[in-house]
Write a protein that holds these residues in place. Sequence first.
Motif, PDB file in Angstrom:
ATOM      1  N   TRP A   1       0.807  -1.221   0.000  1.00  0.00           N
ATOM      2  CA  TRP A   1       0.000   0.000   0.000  1.00  0.00           C
ATOM      3  C   TRP A   1       0.846   1.279   0.000  1.00  0.00           C
ATOM      4  O   TRP A   1       0.396   2.313  -0.492  1.00  0.00           O
ATOM      5  CB  TRP A   1      -0.980   0.011   1.176  1.00  0.00           C
ATOM      6  CG  TRP A   1      -0.356  -0.068   2.551  1.00  0.00           C
ATOM      7  CD1 TRP A   1      -0.207  -1.184   3.322  1.00  0.00           C
ATOM      8  CD2 TRP A   1       0.161   1.028   3.325  1.00  0.00           C
ATOM      9  NE1 TRP A   1       0.374  -0.872   4.515  1.00  0.00           N
ATOM     10  CE2 TRP A   1       0.609   0.481   4.549  1.00  0.00           C
ATOM     11  CE3 TRP A   1       0.305   2.395   3.108  1.00  0.00           C
ATOM     12  CZ2 TRP A   1       1.182   1.253   5.548  1.00  0.00           C
ATOM     13  CZ3 TRP A   1       0.876   3.181   4.102  1.00  0.00           C
ATOM     14  CH2 TRP A   1       1.306   2.623   5.305  1.00  0.00           C
TER      15      TRP A   1
ATOM     16  N   TYR B   1     -12.556  -3.441   1.261  1.00  0.00           N
ATOM     17  CA  TYR B   1     -11.234  -4.027   1.013  1.00  0.00           C
ATOM     18  C   TYR B   1     -11.139  -5.310   1.832  1.00  0.00           C
ATOM     19  O   TYR B   1     -12.024  -5.606   2.648  1.00  0.00           O
ATOM     20  CB  TYR B   1     -10.106  -3.058   1.370  1.00  0.00           C
ATOM     21  CG  TYR B   1     -10.031  -2.652   2.824  1.00  0.00           C
ATOM     22  CD1 TYR B   1      -9.309  -3.394   3.752  1.00  0.00           C
ATOM     23  CD2 TYR B   1     -10.672  -1.499   3.269  1.00  0.00           C
ATOM     24  CE1 TYR B   1      -9.238  -3.020   5.077  1.00  0.00           C
ATOM     25  CE2 TYR B   1     -10.612  -1.119   4.594  1.00  0.00           C
ATOM     26  CZ  TYR B   1      -9.887  -1.885   5.499  1.00  0.00           C
ATOM     27  OH  TYR B   1      -9.820  -1.509   6.812  1.00  0.00           O
ATOM     28  N   LYS B   2     -10.134  -6.091   1.587  1.00  0.00           N
ATOM     29  CA  LYS B   2     -10.019  -7.395   2.232  1.00  0.00           C
ATOM     30  C   LYS B   2      -8.858  -7.408   3.219  1.00  0.00           C
ATOM     31  O   LYS B   2      -7.855  -6.729   3.037  1.00  0.00           O
ATOM     32  CB  LYS B   2      -9.809  -8.495   1.183  1.00  0.00           C
ATOM     33  CG  LYS B   2     -11.038  -8.757   0.319  1.00  0.00           C
ATOM     34  CD  LYS B   2     -10.803  -9.938  -0.611  1.00  0.00           C
ATOM     35  CE  LYS B   2     -12.044 -10.227  -1.449  1.00  0.00           C
ATOM     36  NZ  LYS B   2     -11.831 -11.379  -2.354  1.00  0.00           N
TER      37      LYS B   2
END
Length: 689
Positions: free
Chosen positions: A61, A355-356
């Motif tokens: 990220w 998101y996961k």
Amino acid sequence: MSGVAIYRPVYTEDRFEQRFSRPKEDEKMTHSLRQQARRSCVCSRNTWARFFKERLPCLTWLPRYKIKRWLTGDIIAGLTVGIIHIPQGMAFALLTSVAPIYGLYTSFFPVVLYMLFGTGRHVSTGTFAGISLMTGSIVERLVPQQMGRNITSLGDPELEKQRISVASAVAFLSGLMMICMFVLQLGFLSTYLSDPIVKAFTSGTAFHVTISQLNTMLGLRLPRFTGPFTIFKTLASIIGALSMTNIVELIISLVCLSVLIPMKEISSRFRQKLRTPIPIEMIMIIVATAITFMTSLDECYNVQVVGNIPTGFPKLQLPALWSIPSIIGDTIAITFVGYAVSVSLAMIYADKHRYKIDPNQELLAHGISNTIASLFTCFPSSASLATSNILESAGSYTQLAGFFTCLVVLVVLLLIGPLFYFLPKAVLACINVTSLRQMFLQFKDLPELWRVSKMDFMVWVVTWLAVIMLNADLGLAVGVVFSMVTVICRTQRAGCSVLGRASNTEIYKPVEGSLCHEIPGLKILAYNAPIYYGNKNFFQDTMAKLIGLSPDQVKKREKKKKVLQSISKMAVATIDNGVAESHCAADKNSSPSANQPEKIKSVVIDCSSVLFVDTAGARLFVQMCVECQEADMWVYLAECNKDVLKILTCSGLLNHLRPEQIFVTVHDAVVHIEQMKEASSKKSTTIWV
């Protein structure tokens, strides 16, 4: 005449497999498996890059970070949570029975580590009331407080050192357990702590925290109790010592509560309008510290203060490894609670923001956070309900918010920590109590839980009562056991439905409560649970009752059969559904009345809800099929999954049933039975003519 036209052949399992199953290519499969194994063993650059990205999510990220869009939100949210961490960290350190400085350490090191290894973007790690309370019970048991002395005073550094060593040992062991669970990919174990259990546990611990803080709020110097019935022991001790209440500390507590509770309510009511919540805890700490310093309340009125808070980082040291054999059982409970709360929060916010998260990576993140932080005199940490909610509502986007949270705590550790010397402990106790607002409000969910699932409501109530009566760790164990018992009871007493067909359709639904009708001479049964050793007797009794195979009915049938065999002399054998029946003049004249139900000649068992069968259940199932055949009833199976069919076959089912009696769907079996019945009636008519 109502009927359903079917525009395909009737499929048994064998016919369906022959037509639609893929051809087995053992050589190709073996070849592909070898290629896969060879590929997985190759340590290429891409393999290493993928491995590090999976184990260090920040490498994924951070390069994609959108500075203009996300940075402002992360800064504001991180600084806001950092300000909240300071009072809560010191307050929760009191729950852990250690000095407040260790709460600040626990609000710093785990946050840094989770930022690097965690996958939850809106999870705030650090001190948590329930975990702190459970850890404090261990500390009090192994290193009891000496009466009449202040554990944070300079006069007893050895006791303070022993206490934090034990608390750090709990964090160290908890971290190792999580890392081992990650290696074994046991992230699914958190599912055994269902949502009602977690909510009841946190609500129960909120009462424990509140009662445990009454000592400090009233200015009493009483021992902290551990073990079952802690709440009642503490209340009895407080009531007996009310005459020794420090009036000044009582006034401080009342003033703090009168300010904190309304301000918390205002922040909650206007959360959408306020960009950041009002840092009332920090304001209260600054004001209380200033007033105590100017009026010398600690010397004049014996008000308990925090005392010396050293600046800088703690020295690297091993925790009290000697205590590990004594804390294993309690640490298992702390590990499961910390992980379950953390993963639950991460999943809630992940679903909300689409998101996961990786549950197994969360195990690694919290495991590393606790293990490494324990070497810097930190007690166990986890995600926090209150600060995670603040982090998300303040506009956080990524884990980078944790960096700005750490900056705030770092300033306190390096520069302004000693300024909190004169902070009254009663203020921290009030912060502890008011921070549990969300946990107390969970009672509002009970009416809805009662409407949705009475069984989950019972799990909630039993867990809550066990936590209140026994203690946090024992109460949690009782809740888990009771929850699993309810699951077993549901499978043991699962219902067996009699299915009927909706007119002009191929749809089969339970007859009770619907307009579906049974087909004459045919009983369609659906058992809505696995068949295993725990419920096989209930399955046998239920099925026998529905199809008329109870012992009394079997005796009557055998007696009637013997009478018919002795009376009938001129019998004509006819075939109906493949079952030989005897007809005579007596039978012909004494036909059943309209009100009398037609004799069951075929039984179709819908196995779609039978998820699995063990060996005991399979043997009983085969026995039921044999008993049905002895009672002149043909048995047909429908919609068996492959695993169930394999176990039944290995248990000797095909010794009593032909493959032509096992169908893909219930409707296939019914159509086959009706075709056989029609063919049999035509043949019977031809014979009589």
